[in-house]
Design an enzyme around this catalytic site. Structure first.
Site, mmCIF file in Angstrom:
data_model
loop_
_atom_site.group_PDB
_atom_site.id
_atom_site.type_symbol
_atom_site.label_atom_id
_atom_site.label_comp_id
_atom_site.label_asym_id
_atom_site.label_seq_id
_atom_site.Cartn_x
_atom_site.Cartn_y
_atom_site.Cartn_z
ATOM 1 N N VAL A 26 54.142 45.997 3.908
ATOM 2 C CA VAL A 26 54.376 44.623 3.974
ATOM 3 C C VAL A 26 55.655 44.441 4.557
ATOM 4 O O VAL A 26 56.195 43.734 5.409
ATOM 5 C CB VAL A 26 54.458 43.898 2.555
ATOM 6 C CG1 VAL A 26 55.068 42.502 2.833
ATOM 7 C CG2 VAL A 26 52.867 44.015 1.781
ATOM 8 N N PRO A 46 63.544 53.291 -2.235
ATOM 9 C CA PRO A 46 63.845 54.595 -2.020
ATOM 10 C C PRO A 46 62.887 55.388 -1.080
ATOM 11 O O PRO A 46 63.437 56.570 -0.651
ATOM 12 C CB PRO A 46 63.392 55.100 -3.273
ATOM 13 C CG PRO A 46 62.297 54.066 -3.921
ATOM 14 C CD PRO A 46 62.902 52.783 -3.339
ATOM 15 N N ASP A 200 39.987 33.332 46.625
ATOM 16 C CA ASP A 200 39.174 34.373 47.260
ATOM 17 C C ASP A 200 37.573 34.217 46.909
ATOM 18 O O ASP A 200 37.391 33.829 45.697
ATOM 19 C CB ASP A 200 39.579 35.860 47.119
ATOM 20 C CG ASP A 200 40.525 35.804 48.063
ATOM 21 O OD1 ASP A 200 40.933 35.356 49.107
ATOM 22 O OD2 ASP A 200 41.391 37.123 47.672
ATOM 23 N N LYS A 222 37.405 29.188 53.976
ATOM 24 C CA LYS A 222 36.801 28.184 54.603
ATOM 25 C C LYS A 222 38.139 27.279 55.031
ATOM 26 O O LYS A 222 38.016 26.149 55.571
ATOM 27 C CB LYS A 222 36.276 27.070 53.711
ATOM 28 C CG LYS A 222 34.619 27.835 53.449
ATOM 29 C CD LYS A 222 33.778 26.825 52.616
ATOM 30 C CE LYS A 222 32.290 27.464 52.342
ATOM 31 N NZ LYS A 222 31.416 26.693 51.412
ATOM 32 N N ASP A 255 43.436 42.954 41.523
ATOM 33 C CA ASP A 255 44.795 42.782 41.513
ATOM 34 C C ASP A 255 45.479 42.495 42.748
ATOM 35 O O ASP A 255 45.019 42.830 43.627
ATOM 36 C CB ASP A 255 45.375 44.266 40.849
ATOM 37 C CG ASP A 255 46.895 44.147 40.894
ATOM 38 O OD1 ASP A 255 47.443 43.979 39.654
ATOM 39 O OD2 ASP A 255 47.701 44.328 41.940
ATOM 40 N N MET A 337 35.479 48.362 49.007
ATOM 41 C CA MET A 337 35.042 47.923 50.439
ATOM 42 C C MET A 337 34.308 48.940 51.333
ATOM 43 O O MET A 337 34.698 48.973 52.589
ATOM 44 C CB MET A 337 36.346 47.225 51.113
ATOM 45 C CG MET A 337 37.032 46.180 50.133
ATOM 46 S SD MET A 337 38.479 45.436 50.873
ATOM 47 C CE MET A 337 39.659 47.050 50.895
#
Length: 410
Positions: A26, A46, A200, A222, A255, A337
């Protein structure tokens, strides 16, 4: 007579004495928040868990290694009683009552004069949830409510209720490999707060459908390029909208810095004096193989993995990749890719010493509902791509790890 509900309040404990009695689990859970609040903490116990002992060793609290004794609460503002000794807990609670010190008891909420709420934090806001009375206290219920509210603040679903001082500028957000649940919490929140999103094609498209109607969504593919190169036009769009005082999110797949041209955009923004925040994303180079049951490293099989862009063929003079060196590596090779160049890549690896029998897996549309995995070898991968009609986007994994997982084809 009906019990009155607890009165919620925030305690300012900086520099004020707090006594914690008991050094178990706790205390281990409660001490970090007390330390963060700047309290002058005295721990009386203790023994202590290793984590609590580490806090004492770091000077974050003072540890008196003994049992509770009358007078330990002198000059305290707040006390947490959390021992396994009911008699000691009762005596300490009575001392707190006599000296009018707010007291939390982990063993008996009804005898306590204070309760610890389930708390969470999001962007400078603390969420605290209490049940109405001691009889109805259910820690799991309050924790669930706390988690729901904090998650709503973090992912933006409660953004209308949570006022923030918006700062115009651009955030380069990595959207992850495709599954909308795999964007970071911070990325999702920034999306919810955006005025403009420039996305993207490979970004998590499902997230765009969740945006409020007033958000302008621009498909980067676009943007009218005119006399500009594609990347220059994107840079200019980011700068133009940010200079209008808008909050702009540049949503990218994976990323921002893993073959995402994020640094090019950051440089352009810096030159224009536009503040920019970069939010990392889960790269498809790791997450897509994982989703297909392929570990990029595995004990006794692969101690390293290398991520390579395959958008330029090995025999292209623009290539910056040392393919002969890659052929000599014994670990995992992950190619992004590279679907349309995989034939020449495989030939180059084999010509430089890689076994033609080296396993290959192609994972198309990884982490999405359309995900599929196709297995081959370096000798057969070019023909497999043609016959199986493998299309981009696909992550290609080359190495023995392909055969490790339960999803490997026999």
């Amino acid at each position: 007579m009906a019990e009155h509900p607890a009165y919620p309040v925030g305690l300012r404990l900086t520099g004020r004495r707090v006594v914690v009695i008991g050094g178990g689990q706790v205390a281990q859970r409660r001490l970090p928040a007390l330390i963060a609040a700047g309290a002058d903490i005295i721990l009386v116990s203790p023994s202590a868990t290793p984590s609590v002992e580490a806090m004492a060793d770091a000077g974050e609290l003072t540890w008196e290694k003994r049992r509770y004794a009358e007078g330990d609460l002198a000059e305290a503002w707040y006390v947490l009683i959390a021992t396994g000794d009911p008699e000691a807990n009762t005596r300490a609670s009575a001392e707190a009552e006599r000296h009018r010190i707010w007291c939390v008891r982990s063993d008996n909420a009804e005898e306590a004069t204070a309760w610890t709420p389930a708390t969470g934090h999001s962007e400078g806001v603390t969420v605290a949830v209490l049940t109405a009375n001691a009889q109805g206290r259910d820690p799991r219920h309050t924790a669930a409510i706390r988690d729901a509210v904090v998650e709503g603040l973090r992912d933006g679903t409660l953004v209308a209720l949570h006022h923030r001082t918006r700062t115009p500028g651009v955030s380069l957000v990595g959207g992850g490999p495709g599954d909308p649940d795999l964007i970071t919490v911070r990325g999702r929140r920034l999306l919810a707060e955006a005025d403009v999103v420039i996305a993207d094609r490979l970004g998590p498209r499902d997230l765009l459908a969740e945006l409020p109607p007033h958000v302008e969504v621009i498909d980067a593919a676009k943007i009218p390029y005119g006399r500009f190169m594609a990347q220059e036009a994107i840079n200019n769009a980011l700068i133009e909208h940010a200079k209008q005082g808008k909050s702009v999110v540049r949503l990218k797949g994976g990323d921002p810095y893993v073959f995402g041209r994020g640094m090019e955009e950051l440089h352009a923004l810096a030159e224009a004096g536009i503040p920019c925040t970069v939010v990392p994303g889960i790269s498809s180079s790791i997450s897509v193989p994982s989703a297909a049951g392929i570990p990029v490293t595995h004990r006794g099989v692969a101690h390293e993995f290398t991520v390579v862009s395959g958008h330029v063929a090995p025999d292209d003079e623009r290539s910056l990749v040392d393919w002969p060196a890659l052929a000599r590596l014994t670990g995992t090779l992950v190619i992004l890719m590279g679907v349309d160049k995989i034939g020449r890549i495989a030939e180059t690896l084999v010509a430089n010493g890689k076994s033609p029998d080296t396993p290959v897996a192609l994972v198309q549309e990884g982490t999405t509902a359309a995900q599929r995995r196709v297995d081959a070898t370096l000798a057969t991968v070019a023909e497999t791509v043609r016959t199986q009609d493998v299309k981009p986007p696909a992550v290609i994994v080359i190495g023995e790890v392909v055969k490790v997982g339960p999803g490997a084809n026999a």
